[in-house]
Design a protein around this motif. Structure first.
Motif, PDB file in Angstrom:
ATOM      1  N   ASP A 249      28.032  41.901  42.536  1.00  0.00           N
ATOM      2  CA  ASP A 249      29.336  41.362  42.923  1.00  0.00           C
ATOM      3  C   ASP A 249      29.926  40.615  41.743  1.00  0.00           C
ATOM      4  O   ASP A 249      29.442  39.542  41.376  1.00  0.00           O
ATOM      5  CB  ASP A 249      29.175  40.433  44.120  1.00  0.00           C
ATOM      6  CG  ASP A 249      30.512  39.855  44.562  1.00  0.00           C
ATOM      7  OD1 ASP A 249      31.544  40.398  44.139  1.00  0.00           O
ATOM      8  OD2 ASP A 249      30.504  38.862  45.314  1.00  0.00           O
ATOM      9  N   ILE A 250      30.933  41.190  41.122  1.00  0.00           N
ATOM     10  CA  ILE A 250      31.515  40.599  39.910  1.00  0.00           C
ATOM     11  C   ILE A 250      32.853  39.927  40.198  1.00  0.00           C
ATOM     12  O   ILE A 250      33.522  39.458  39.268  1.00  0.00           O
ATOM     13  CB  ILE A 250      31.701  41.670  38.812  1.00  0.00           C
ATOM     14  CG1 ILE A 250      32.555  42.818  39.342  1.00  0.00           C
ATOM     15  CG2 ILE A 250      30.336  42.163  38.335  1.00  0.00           C
ATOM     16  CD1 ILE A 250      32.812  43.905  38.319  1.00  0.00           C
ATOM     17  N   LYS A 251      33.251  39.878  41.453  1.00  0.00           N
ATOM     18  CA  LYS A 251      34.514  39.225  41.775  1.00  0.00           C
ATOM     19  C   LYS A 251      34.451  37.732  41.525  1.00  0.00           C
ATOM     20  O   LYS A 251      35.446  37.115  41.168  1.00  0.00           O
ATOM     21  CB  LYS A 251      34.878  39.503  43.237  1.00  0.00           C
ATOM     22  CG  LYS A 251      35.188  40.958  43.532  1.00  0.00           C
ATOM     23  CD  LYS A 251      35.576  41.144  44.985  1.00  0.00           C
ATOM     24  CE  LYS A 251      35.911  42.614  45.269  1.00  0.00           C
ATOM     25  NZ  LYS A 251      36.280  42.812  46.685  1.00  0.00           N
ATOM     26  N   ARG A 252      33.262  37.166  41.719  1.00  0.00           N
ATOM     27  CA  ARG A 252      33.131  35.729  41.559  1.00  0.00           C
ATOM     28  C   ARG A 252      33.351  35.314  40.111  1.00  0.00           C
ATOM     29  O   ARG A 252      33.891  34.241  39.841  1.00  0.00           O
ATOM     30  CB  ARG A 252      31.753  35.276  42.035  1.00  0.00           C
ATOM     31  CG  ARG A 252      31.627  33.784  42.212  1.00  0.00           C
ATOM     32  CD  ARG A 252      30.328  33.424  42.879  1.00  0.00           C
ATOM     33  NE  ARG A 252      30.240  32.000  43.117  1.00  0.00           N
ATOM     34  CZ  ARG A 252      29.195  31.396  43.678  1.00  0.00           C
ATOM     35  NH1 ARG A 252      28.155  32.117  44.072  1.00  0.00           N
ATOM     36  NH2 ARG A 252      29.173  30.098  43.856  1.00  0.00           N
ATOM     37  N   ASP A 253      32.937  36.148  39.162  1.00  0.00           N
ATOM     38  CA  ASP A 253      33.175  35.854  37.740  1.00  0.00           C
ATOM     39  C   ASP A 253      34.661  35.789  37.434  1.00  0.00           C
ATOM     40  O   ASP A 253      35.122  34.913  36.690  1.00  0.00           O
ATOM     41  CB  ASP A 253      32.519  36.920  36.861  1.00  0.00           C
ATOM     42  CG  ASP A 253      31.018  36.742  36.770  1.00  0.00           C
ATOM     43  OD1 ASP A 253      30.565  35.601  36.869  1.00  0.00           O
ATOM     44  OD2 ASP A 253      30.308  37.751  36.612  1.00  0.00           O
TER      45      ASP A 253
END
Length: 406
Positions: A249-253
């Protein structure tokens, strides 16, 4: 009873922790704000929207009329009496230049009172406050250290004022500390004028120190915000979690980077506003500091009395501390801003998607322009400037000493 005692202690500790968590960023300014309120420089926030503010305006006007302007008048009177005597003029103008610089700061404080209020509100807002314990610890350490510095600085100023009041009493002929007006010691009014001058000099010195510390502490807090920004950048690419299929999950970055970009812009805006408000008074302070340091050193080298020498050394330490506070915190802010680019480059950006990398690149490009505070758009607040002022003061001192010998 033992059981009750053992159960009651942890609750006290929890309360203390809660108090720490509720600590405002401007807590380190409470001493200097209190002093400025008492000395008619700072309108309390509680009175800002109240009709009582007009009473405070009257108090501030009367305070400056009775304490600030008379002391400057007395110093001009002494200066007029010693015109042509280099040594006496240097001794007299020592305090006069300091109090003229104070008048400039007071005018700026009153003229831009609302803007300064807004800066303090910004420091305590959610923009500059973080809930994470590690980030809170960064702010807590800076707040406590800065508050300790304020107490030490104010104490040094008070001690200096006391010595300025003591050394005239130890002279063979008792004189007033400012030596104006010309009142013989046997006159009944002499003790009252003497006491007035000593109290006035001490309170005025404390007021000057509190205004200087307001600017220095603001720079220290912004430097701490830069540390928090660097810490948030270090989390990029490290906190992603994988689901059952092994996808990351790279949305948090991306959310973190966007938050960092906005946070960085808010810091830049705060520094620019701080420079806009205090740029000229700080420039005037730096300009006069070279003269004050030169004249203080000249008086120290020509002093023959121990108490007077000690009073001059303490005064010299106050001026150096005042100047160093501006330059050190300005230099600290500069170094912290340079570190933002380094932390952005060293984070795990390779684990993020393209849009996160683009946002990070945008932040790095902006952060490459070092964030500095400038005095009057002339020179930046840094240790290099501090060294330059000391060199200039030494040059003035050499010329002044040569004129005296001639």
């Amino acid at each position: 009873m033992r059981f009750l005692d053992s159960r009651s202690r942890p609750f006290k500790r929890v309360d203390r922790r809660k108090n720490i968590l509720k600590m405002r960023n401007t807590s380190c300014l409470r001493l200097c704000l209190t002093i400025m309120t008492v000395t008619g420089v700072w309108l309390p926030t509680a009175l800002k929207c109240s009709h009582l503010r007009y009473i405070y305006y009257i108090f501030a006007f009367m305070y400056h009329l009775l304490f600030v302007l008379p002391i400057i008048y007395m110093e001009f009177g002494v200066l007029y009496q010693v015109l042509g005597n280099i040594e006496q003029m240097a001794n007299t103008s020592l305090l006069l230049v300091t109090h003229i610089a104070q008048c400039v700061k007071i005018c700026v404080m009153w003229y831009k009172q609302d803007e300064i209020h807004s800066l303090l509100v910004t420091l305590d807002s959610s923009t500059f406050t973080r809930e994470d314990s590690n980030k809170k610890q960064i702010l807590k350490d800076v707040i406590q250290t800065t508050y300790t510095v304020s107490k030490v600085f104010i104490s040094l100023v008070v001690i200096t004022g006391i010595f300025w009041g003591i050394y005239p009493m130890l002279k063979p002929t008792l004189d007033l500390p400012i030596q104006y007006p010309n009142i013989p010691p046997e006159y009944k009014i002499f003790p009252f004028v003497y006491l007035y001058q000593i109290v006035n000099l001490t309170i005025t010195a404390i007021a000057i120190a509190s205004i200087d510390f307001l600017v220095g502490a603001s720079m220290a807090l912004v430097s701490a915000e830069m540390d928090i920004l660097s810490y948030e950048l270090s989390l990029v690419g490290k906190i992603n979690k994988k689901d059952d299929k092994g996808n990351t999950d790279i949305k948090r970055d991306y959310v973190i980077i966007i938050s960092c970009v906005e946070f960085h812009e808010n810091i830049i805006k705060f520094v620019k506003d701080l420079e806009k408000i205090f740029g000229f008074p700080v420039f005037f302070q730096f300009f006069t500091s070279a003269i004050i340091i030169c004249e203080t050193a000249f008086r120290i080298t020509n002093s023959t009395e121990t108490i007077e020498l000690l009073a001059m050394v303490l005064y010299f330490m106050c001026i150096i501390t005042e100047l160093l506070m501006y330059c050190y915190y300005g230099d600290l802010l500069k170094r912290k801003s340079e570190r933002v680019v380094e932390m952005a480059y060293c984070c795990n950006w390779e684990n993020t998607d393209v849009r996160t990398q683009r946002a990070l690149l945008l932040l790095m490009q902006r952060a490459q322009r070092t964030l500095v505070l400038r005095a009057g758009n002339m020179f930046e607040l840094s240790m290099m400037t501090f060294s330059a002022i000391l060199k200039t003061s030494y040059t003035y001192f050499t010329v002044l000493n040569e004129r005296r010998k001639a």
